[in-house]
Design a protein around this motif. Structure first.
Motif, PDB file in Angstrom:
ATOM      1  N   VAL A  23       0.877  -1.173   0.000  1.00 35.46           N
ATOM      2  CA  VAL A  23       0.000   0.000   0.000  1.00 35.46           C
ATOM      3  C   VAL A  23       0.914   1.224   0.000  1.00 35.46           C
ATOM      4  O   VAL A  23       1.876   1.273   0.790  1.00 35.46           O
ATOM      5  CB  VAL A  23      -0.925   0.008   1.238  1.00 35.46           C
ATOM      6  N   ASP A  24       0.651   2.172  -0.875  1.00 37.43           N
ATOM      7  CA  ASP A  24       1.504   3.368  -1.027  1.00 37.43           C
ATOM      8  C   ASP A  24       2.983   2.975  -1.158  1.00 37.43           C
ATOM      9  O   ASP A  24       3.864   3.575  -0.522  1.00 37.43           O
ATOM     10  CB  ASP A  24       1.329   4.312   0.181  1.00 37.43           C
ATOM     11  N   ASN A  25       3.228   1.953  -1.933  1.00 38.57           N
ATOM     12  CA  ASN A  25       4.589   1.449  -2.203  1.00 38.57           C
ATOM     13  C   ASN A  25       5.308   0.898  -0.976  1.00 38.57           C
ATOM     14  O   ASN A  25       6.521   0.724  -0.997  1.00 38.57           O
ATOM     15  CB  ASN A  25       5.449   2.524  -2.893  1.00 38.57           C
ATOM     16  N   LYS A  26       4.515   0.607   0.089  1.00 42.59           N
ATOM     17  CA  LYS A  26       5.129  -0.028   1.265  1.00 42.59           C
ATOM     18  C   LYS A  26       4.696  -1.494   1.318  1.00 42.59           C
ATOM     19  O   LYS A  26       3.502  -1.786   1.474  1.00 42.59           O
ATOM     20  CB  LYS A  26       4.692   0.690   2.547  1.00 42.59           C
ATOM     21  N   PRO A  27       5.648  -2.404   1.157  1.00 44.85           N
ATOM     22  CA  PRO A  27       5.266  -3.824   1.173  1.00 44.85           C
ATOM     23  C   PRO A  27       4.901  -4.295   2.577  1.00 44.85           C
ATOM     24  O   PRO A  27       5.447  -3.807   3.563  1.00 44.85           O
ATOM     25  CB  PRO A  27       6.524  -4.539   0.675  1.00 44.85           C
ATOM     26  N   CYS A  28       3.970  -5.219   2.619  1.00 45.72           N
ATOM     27  CA  CYS A  28       3.445  -5.695   3.890  1.00 45.72           C
ATOM     28  C   CYS A  28       4.070  -7.046   4.236  1.00 45.72           C
ATOM     29  O   CYS A  28       3.994  -7.980   3.432  1.00 45.72           O
ATOM     30  CB  CYS A  28       1.938  -5.838   3.711  1.00 45.72           C
ATOM     31  N   TYR A  29       4.699  -7.140   5.413  1.00 41.21           N
ATOM     32  CA  TYR A  29       5.304  -8.397   5.886  1.00 41.21           C
ATOM     33  C   TYR A  29       6.362  -8.950   4.934  1.00 41.21           C
ATOM     34  O   TYR A  29       6.476 -10.162   4.765  1.00 41.21           O
ATOM     35  CB  TYR A  29       4.217  -9.465   6.140  1.00 41.21           C
ATOM     36  N   LEU A  30       7.125  -8.045   4.293  1.00 40.58           N
ATOM     37  CA  LEU A  30       8.125  -8.508   3.323  1.00 40.58           C
ATOM     38  C   LEU A  30       9.174  -9.417   3.971  1.00 40.58           C
ATOM     39  O   LEU A  30       9.595 -10.409   3.375  1.00 40.58           O
ATOM     40  CB  LEU A  30       8.782  -7.299   2.631  1.00 40.58           C
TER      41      LEU A  30
END
Ligand code: PDD
Length: 285
Positions: free
Chosen positions: A37-44
């Motif tokens: 979301v908004d170029n922030k990866p989740c749980y990368l």
């Protein structure tokens, strides 16, 4: 809205890869699906840990470290610049001779696809989806362990096709002993008498990142959680059923094999866990 494809560190709009890549020829690859979301990866971090452990399990040496993946995911997300992205990270065995033997493949290929996410409609979360218990069995752990996330998904493809033929949106598979395992790209939970139940890893299933979080959230919020072995038909006695996964999040199931689950609407435990998972994920971004 853009799609960008990172191939071994170079970003492309389109990509053709060799038909001699063993990922294409034999499904000899590993992969992860991550949301951003908004170029922030989740749980990368969690996805990269699983990518590396899947690769290790098939003796595939990834030629980069996790830091490299963090950087490449970041630049590819920046290049695509979507509000919400689907990220698929694939590592293939690489090109070699047309031979099942991977020893002629000397250089794994790393592909990172970033595209606008196709979200499930809000109505699925409000009403729940329809699933079918299919006849296709989940791969046995000693054949192709479902806890390794490989690019060989034909087992799940066939299960999904069977579910579609039955008029359901997704499939639940049992293993060769008739025990419940998981969905085609999600883990299975059900609720009986207020207890949250989910098939244990030794039934043969992927240790989902969402599954682990939902177990933790359930325990922190006073639900009794049990990982165990249940026969397929025991699912008909469930008060509630839900699926978990990176794309589905916590997805309520309202119909199983054409019969309503509980009241035929998402139940109270599922709704609470949907909310808790949404809140905790939002806070992480
Ligand atoms: N699939 N089981 C299977 C077979 C899966 O493919 C997935 C994920 C899950 C859930 O895992 P997680 O919570 O870590 O996403 C369970 C991804 C979304 C996919 O292949 O598209």
């Amino acid at each position: 809205m853009a799609t960008k494809i990172n191939f071994n560190g170079e970003i492309h709009d389109h990509l053709n890869i060799s038909v001699l890549d063993h990922g294409f020829l034999f499904g000899d690859s590993v992969y992860e699906v991550v949301c951003a979301v908004d170029n922030k990866p989740c749980y990368l971090d969690k996805h990269l840990a699983r990518l590396f452990s899947s690769a290790k399990a098939i003796s595939l040496n990834i030629p980069h470290d996790k830091e490299w993946f963090h950087e490449q995911v970041e630049v590819t997300l920046g290049a695509a610049d979507n509000d919400e992205s689907y990220i698929r990270i694939i590592v293939t065995r690489g090109t070699g001779e047309i031979d099942i033997d991977p020893s002629t493949c000397h250089s794994p290929n790393v592909i990172i696809i970033v595209m606008e996410i196709k979200k499930y409609p809000e109505s699925d979360y409000e009403k729940g989806i329809h699933v079918a218990l299919v006849s296709i069995k989940r791969n046995a752990r000693d054949a192709l362990n479902p806890n390794i996330k490989t690019g060989n998904y034909l087992n799940n493809v066939l299960a999904k096709m069977e579910a579609n033929k039955l008029g359901a949106q997704d499939a639940i598979m049992v293993n060769s002993w008739g025990h419940l395992t998981e969905g085609t790209t999600s883990n299975l939970f059900f609720v009986r008498d207020g207890r949250v139940l989910t098939p244990s890893l030794d039934c043969g299933l992927l240790s989902g990142i969402t599954r682990r979080m939902v177990i933790q959230l359930s325990e922190e919020n006073g639900f009794h959680v049990e990982e165990g072995k249940w026969l397929g038909e025991e699912l008909y006695g469930a008060d509630e059923i839900f699926l978990t996964g990176t794309l589905k999040k916590v997805m309520p199931v309202s119909y199983l094999d054409g019969r309503p689950v509980g009241s035929g609407k998402p139940g109270p435990v599922t709704r609470k866990l949907m909310r808790l998972y949404r809140d905790v994920t939002k806070r992480k971004l």
